[in-house]
Design a protein around this motif. Structure first.
Motif, PDB file in Angstrom:
ATOM      1  N   THR A  26       1.026  -1.180   0.145  1.00  0.00           N
ATOM      2  CA  THR A  26       0.086  -0.336  -0.177  1.00  0.00           C
ATOM      3  C   THR A  26       1.132   1.069  -0.054  1.00  0.00           C
ATOM      4  O   THR A  26       1.887   0.867   0.656  1.00  0.00           O
ATOM      5  N   PRO A  27       0.242   2.600  -0.344  1.00  0.00           N
ATOM      6  CA  PRO A  27       0.901   3.302  -0.699  1.00  0.00           C
ATOM      7  C   PRO A  27       1.008   4.503   0.997  1.00  0.00           C
ATOM      8  O   PRO A  27       2.132   5.280   0.836  1.00  0.00           O
ATOM      9  N   GLU A  28       0.277   3.990   1.789  1.00  0.00           N
ATOM     10  CA  GLU A  28       0.079   4.560   2.565  1.00  0.00           C
ATOM     11  C   GLU A  28       0.085   3.447   4.297  1.00  0.00           C
ATOM     12  O   GLU A  28      -0.772   2.284   3.371  1.00  0.00           O
ATOM     13  N   ASN A  29       0.577   3.112   5.071  1.00  0.00           N
ATOM     14  CA  ASN A  29       0.006   2.440   5.993  1.00  0.00           C
ATOM     15  C   ASN A  29      -1.486   2.232   6.069  1.00  0.00           C
ATOM     16  O   ASN A  29      -2.083   3.471   6.299  1.00  0.00           O
ATOM     17  N   VAL A  30      -2.487   1.075   6.664  1.00  0.00           N
ATOM     18  CA  VAL A  30      -3.112   0.779   7.046  1.00  0.00           C
ATOM     19  C   VAL A  30      -3.073   0.959   8.993  1.00  0.00           C
ATOM     20  O   VAL A  30      -2.866  -0.306   9.266  1.00  0.00           O
ATOM     21  N   PRO A  31      -3.556   1.971   8.921  1.00  0.00           N
ATOM     22  CA  PRO A  31      -3.641   2.194  10.517  1.00  0.00           C
ATOM     23  C   PRO A  31      -3.657   0.946  11.533  1.00  0.00           C
ATOM     24  O   PRO A  31      -5.470   1.055  10.818  1.00  0.00           O
ATOM     25  N   PRO A  32      -3.658   0.770  12.611  1.00  0.00           N
ATOM     26  CA  PRO A  32      -2.532   1.009  13.367  1.00  0.00           C
ATOM     27  C   PRO A  32      -1.327   0.531  13.080  1.00  0.00           C
ATOM     28  O   PRO A  32      -0.499   1.173  13.488  1.00  0.00           O
TER      29      PRO A  32
END
Length: 95
Positions: A26-32
């Motif tokens: 993913t281009p960004e983390n999947v919180p948390p």
């Protein structure tokens, strides 16, 4: 940048059991989480999860073993896949 699918497979076994794995970068983390992967790993049959690993938004990395859900400490993608494979082999009596 969009999520990139890295792994996708499904392997069928006897009695309707199967393993299914899907992993995305993913281009960004999947919180948390902080590792940049989204995944779902499943062993069971339709309507029955025996072993599962996933990281849904808000819940983070966790592992399912039959009816028990526990946090999972993600170290690396390779370790995640190895842990899942070991659990499946253990459940199948292959260890």
């Amino acid at each position: 940048m969009r999520a990139e699918q890295l792994i996708r497979y499904r392997t069928a076994f006897e009695n309707g059991l199967f393993v299914e794995a899907v992993v995305w970068k993913t281009p960004e983390n999947v919180p948390p989480t902080t590792h940049g992967f989204k995944y779902r790993l499943f062993y069971g049959r339709d309507g029955e999860r025996i072993v599962g690993y996933d990281n849904e938004r808000g819940k983070g990395d966790h592992r399912h073993y039959r009816l028990v859900e526990l946090p999972y400490h993600f170290l690396s993608l390779a370790q995640l896949l190895a842990d899942f494979e070991a659990d499946v082999k253990n459940e199948r009596g292959e260890i």
